[in-house]
Every structure is written in C-alpha cells, then in structure tokens.
Design a protein around this motif. Structure first.
Motif, PDB file in Angstrom:
ATOM      1  N   LEU A  57      56.797   2.355  76.448  1.00  0.00           N
ATOM      2  CA  LEU A  57      56.240   2.044  75.140  1.00  0.00           C
ATOM      3  C   LEU A  57      57.309   1.440  74.233  1.00  0.00           C
ATOM      4  N   LEU A  58      58.464   2.085  74.189  1.00  0.00           N
ATOM      5  CA  LEU A  58      59.524   1.654  73.277  1.00  0.00           C
ATOM      6  C   LEU A  58      60.054   0.268  73.636  1.00  0.00           C
ATOM      7  N   SER A  59      60.204  -0.003  74.922  1.00  0.00           N
ATOM      8  CA  SER A  59      60.699  -1.325  75.328  1.00  0.00           C
ATOM      9  C   SER A  59      59.675  -2.409  75.000  1.00  0.00           C
ATOM     10  N   HIS A  60      58.382  -2.047  75.032  1.00  0.00           N
ATOM     11  CA  HIS A  60      57.317  -2.997  74.683  1.00  0.00           C
ATOM     12  C   HIS A  60      57.486  -3.491  73.249  1.00  0.00           C
ATOM     13  N   TYR A  61      57.969  -2.598  72.376  1.00  0.00           N
ATOM     14  CA  TYR A  61      58.184  -2.947  70.969  1.00  0.00           C
ATOM     15  C   TYR A  61      59.659  -3.191  70.648  1.00  0.00           C
ATOM     16  N   LYS A  62      60.452  -3.386  71.704  1.00  0.00           N
ATOM     17  CA  LYS A  62      61.880  -3.712  71.551  1.00  0.00           C
ATOM     18  C   LYS A  62      62.620  -2.659  70.718  1.00  0.00           C
ATOM     19  N   ILE A  63      62.334  -1.412  71.030  1.00  0.00           N
ATOM     20  CA  ILE A  63      63.016  -0.280  70.374  1.00  0.00           C
ATOM     21  C   ILE A  63      64.007   0.298  71.377  1.00  0.00           C
ATOM     22  N   ASN A  64      65.292   0.229  71.048  1.00  0.00           N
ATOM     23  CA  ASN A  64      66.334   0.627  71.997  1.00  0.00           C
ATOM     24  C   ASN A  64      67.165   1.810  71.527  1.00  0.00           C
ATOM     25  N   ASN A  65      66.609   2.622  70.645  1.00  0.00           N
ATOM     26  CA  ASN A  65      67.349   3.767  70.107  1.00  0.00           C
ATOM     27  C   ASN A  65      67.582   4.832  71.180  1.00  0.00           C
ATOM     28  N   LYS A  66      68.554   5.697  70.921  1.00  0.00           N
ATOM     29  CA  LYS A  66      68.890   6.740  71.892  1.00  0.00           C
ATOM     30  C   LYS A  66      67.764   7.748  72.026  1.00  0.00           C
ATOM     31  N   LEU A  67      67.395   8.042  73.279  1.00  0.00           N
ATOM     32  CA  LEU A  67      66.341   9.011  73.559  1.00  0.00           C
ATOM     33  C   LEU A  67      66.938  10.360  73.950  1.00  0.00           C
ATOM     34  N   ILE A  68      66.277  11.421  73.513  1.00  0.00           N
ATOM     35  CA  ILE A  68      66.668  12.779  73.892  1.00  0.00           C
ATOM     36  C   ILE A  68      65.451  13.446  74.526  1.00  0.00           C
ATOM     37  N   SER A  69      65.620  13.975  75.712  1.00  0.00           N
ATOM     38  CA  SER A  69      64.518  14.659  76.388  1.00  0.00           C
ATOM     39  C   SER A  69      64.194  15.959  75.660  1.00  0.00           C
ATOM     40  N   TYR A  70      62.935  16.107  75.259  1.00  0.00           N
ATOM     41  CA  TYR A  70      62.506  17.297  74.525  1.00  0.00           C
ATOM     42  C   TYR A  70      61.146  17.718  75.064  1.00  0.00           C
ATOM     43  N   HIS A  71      61.111  18.845  75.769  1.00  0.00           N
ATOM     44  CA  HIS A  71      59.863  19.309  76.372  1.00  0.00           C
ATOM     45  C   HIS A  71      59.804  20.831  76.307  1.00  0.00           C
ATOM     46  N   LYS A  72      58.709  21.406  76.814  1.00  0.00           N
ATOM     47  CA  LYS A  72      58.483  22.846  76.660  1.00  0.00           C
ATOM     48  C   LYS A  72      59.519  23.697  77.377  1.00  0.00           C
ATOM     49  N   TYR A  73      60.235  23.099  78.343  1.00  0.00           N
ATOM     50  CA  TYR A  73      61.212  23.881  79.106  1.00  0.00           C
ATOM     51  C   TYR A  73      62.601  23.907  78.450  1.00  0.00           C
ATOM     52  N   ASN A  74      62.846  23.004  77.502  1.00  0.00           N
ATOM     53  CA  ASN A  74      64.180  22.993  76.888  1.00  0.00           C
ATOM     54  C   ASN A  74      64.152  23.088  75.364  1.00  0.00           C
ATOM     55  N   GLU A  75      62.935  23.198  74.772  1.00  0.00           N
ATOM     56  CA  GLU A  75      62.868  23.129  73.316  1.00  0.00           C
ATOM     57  C   GLU A  75      63.582  24.280  72.615  1.00  0.00           C
ATOM     58  N   ARG A  76      63.644  25.439  73.236  1.00  0.00           N
ATOM     59  CA  ARG A  76      64.332  26.559  72.594  1.00  0.00           C
ATOM     60  C   ARG A  76      65.834  26.336  72.525  1.00  0.00           C
ATOM     61  N   THR A  77      66.375  25.687  73.538  1.00  0.00           N
ATOM     62  CA  THR A  77      67.825  25.463  73.561  1.00  0.00           C
ATOM     63  C   THR A  77      68.236  24.240  72.747  1.00  0.00           C
ATOM     64  N   ILE A  78      67.321  23.294  72.575  1.00  0.00           N
ATOM     65  CA  ILE A  78      67.695  22.040  71.928  1.00  0.00           C
ATOM     66  C   ILE A  78      67.325  21.987  70.442  1.00  0.00           C
ATOM     67  N   ALA A  79      66.423  22.847  69.990  1.00  0.00           N
ATOM     68  CA  ALA A  79      65.953  22.806  68.600  1.00  0.00           C
ATOM     69  C   ALA A  79      67.096  22.939  67.606  1.00  0.00           C
ATOM     70  N   GLY A  80      68.008  23.864  67.861  1.00  0.00           N
ATOM     71  CA  GLY A  80      69.143  24.064  66.959  1.00  0.00           C
ATOM     72  C   GLY A  80      70.034  22.832  66.872  1.00  0.00           C
ATOM     73  N   LYS A  81      70.225  22.154  67.998  1.00  0.00           N
ATOM     74  CA  LYS A  81      71.056  20.943  68.019  1.00  0.00           C
ATOM     75  C   LYS A  81      70.396  19.821  67.208  1.00  0.00           C
ATOM     76  N   VAL A  82      69.083  19.746  67.305  1.00  0.00           N
ATOM     77  CA  VAL A  82      68.359  18.724  66.551  1.00  0.00           C
ATOM     78  C   VAL A  82      68.486  18.982  65.057  1.00  0.00           C
ATOM     79  N   VAL A  83      68.345  20.236  64.657  1.00  0.00           N
ATOM     80  CA  VAL A  83      68.479  20.602  63.245  1.00  0.00           C
ATOM     81  C   VAL A  83      69.869  20.212  62.731  1.00  0.00           C
ATOM     82  N   ASN A  84      70.891  20.459  63.522  1.00  0.00           N
ATOM     83  CA  ASN A  84      72.251  20.089  63.116  1.00  0.00           C
ATOM     84  C   ASN A  84      72.412  18.582  62.958  1.00  0.00           C
ATOM     85  N   LEU A  85      71.750  17.822  63.822  1.00  0.00           N
ATOM     86  CA  LEU A  85      71.802  16.360  63.706  1.00  0.00           C
ATOM     87  C   LEU A  85      71.154  15.890  62.404  1.00  0.00           C
TER      88      LEU A  85
END
Length: 248
Positions: A57-85
């Motif tokens: 989808l993103l390449s279709h609209y020429k969006i090349n920003n950095k992607l971070i994998s966020y799903h139900k198996y890692n959201e508890r560990t990654i939520a705090g890092k996102v808040v800090n960002l």
C-alpha cells in the motif's frame, strides 16, 4: 463553550507530534483519504501488523517512511518504546492490514498507554469493513459490533444466548473456514432474523449472500479469508426466502 466557525488553514496543515490512528483500504487501494496519505507521508515511523503487506500500500503512494512491526504478539513489549518516541516529538502512525485500526485489531493497549501519559491520540477516519457492510445490508442502522466470536463451542453458545435476546443488527467477523459452523449455530438461536454475508468487499470479486437465517445453506469449504456477517434485528413476520448470492 462554542466551536469556532472559522477554519484556520495553517492549523490544518500543521501535524502535531502524537499517535495517529490511520484507516487504510479494506481492498481497493483507491479507498484512502487525502489526509491519511498526508499523515503517513509526514510520519517519522509507521506501526503496522505486517510490514510486507503494508509495504504494498505504502509503495503504491510512494511513502517510504520507516516501518515498525506492531502486532498482538509484541504490542506489550513495544508500546513503551513507541510512547518514548512520541515524547521526543515524533509523529507516529498506526495502521492495520486493512480498515480502521483497533477495530478487532491491535492498538488498544498502545492508545491507553498514550492516554495515561497524556499523549495526543488523533483519529484519521476512513474505510471500515463494519460500516461498509452495514451501509449495503439493508438492515436497521442501530447495530452492535461483536467482532470475532469466541473459539470454543461452549463460549460460542454462551455468547449467542445473550445476543439472541438483543433486538439490534449484529455484526461479526468470521473466518471463512468456520462460517458453516456458525451458520448452523445461527439457525439454533436466530431463526427470526435475516442474514447478510459480505465477501471481498471493494475488491474485484466482491460478492454477498442475503436471505433468512433458516434458508442459508452451507458455503463452499474452499472459501478463504474473513467474512463480514450481519444478522438483522428481530423480524416478527418473515417470509420464507431462498438465499440469494449477489454482486455488491
């Protein structure tokens, strides 16, 4: 307190650091808002369930920003890092594989984390399988969205015993491989209702099935993906109909 009638153009153009819940197409890539594209292009990071899927989808609209994998198996560990960002004045967008994030998709935990930390959370509305199906179902627009049903038969029975007493349209997301199991269950609990089943909405082969609950036969076991299923509100006098498959 009154809303201001004048719209400040500069205020609209400015994107404030925070978390943006961005809706993306449920099938047809043209179903995305101009604002969603602008927000995604200006995001420092984009959170997505499946980076490989979202990249299309993103390449279709020429969006090349950095992607971070966020799903139900890692959201508890990654939520705090996102808040800090975000606290470092980053603009973060959350997208799901399709439709509106957090609607039977990951994201609720992160949103509540942001709320606790007094971080701005902004909706970027757009496509949703729920509202798309309701809009063409022909059923009453007072509806309850249940989402994915329980996995065990015991829990399914408990759920249906409660829902069958509610006089509203009811929306489910049901894996295609389980649809025949649920059709049989609906015949136990919802004989006085109509049913609408939507498949591949907005895509080339989109189709639907309409009829009375008791008239629906088992569907092909080769069906794949997820189906959006709506049961109508209770109908006192319902004519016996043969289920009809139609192009949406």
């Amino acid at each position: 307190m009154y809303f201001k009638s004048k719209i400040n153009k500069k205020k609209i153009e400015k994107i404030t650091p925070g978390l943006y819940i961005v809706s993306t197409p449920i099938g047809n890539l043209e179903d995305i808002t101009l604002r969603a594209i602008r927000i995604l292009k200006n995001s420092n990071f984009i959170l997505c369930e499946d980076t490989r899927w979202s990249s299309k989808l993103l390449s279709h609209y020429k969006i090349n920003n950095k992607l971070i994998s966020y799903h139900k198996y890692n959201e508890r560990t990654i939520a705090g890092k996102v808040v800090n960002l975000i606290k470092k004045n980053n603009i973060i967008s959350l997208i799901s594989d399709a439709g509106t994030p957090t609607i039977s998709d990951p994201g609720l935990l992160l949103i509540n984390h942001c709320i606790q930390e007094k971080i701005n959370v902004f909706p970027v509305p757009g496509p949703s399988a729920v509202t798309s199906a309701i809009s063409v179902s022909g059923f009453d627009d007072k509806y309850i969205f249940y989402g994915f049903p329980p996995k065990t038969e015991n829990d399914v029975n408990k759920m249906l015993k409660i829902l069958c007493n509610l006089d509203y349209s009811i929306v489910f997301f049901i894996p295609a491989k389980k649809i025949n199991f649920f059709l049989r269950k609906f015949k136990e609990y919802f004989l006085n209702r109509k049913i609408f089943i939507a498949k591949e909405m907005t895509k080339i082969y989109e189709s639907s099935i309409r009829g009375n609950v008791e008239s629906i036969n088992d569907l092909s076991p080769s069906l794949k993906g997820e189906l959006t299923v709506i049961l109508s509100k209770k109908t006192k006098h319902i004519k016996k109909e043969i289920a009809e498959t139609v192009k949406l």
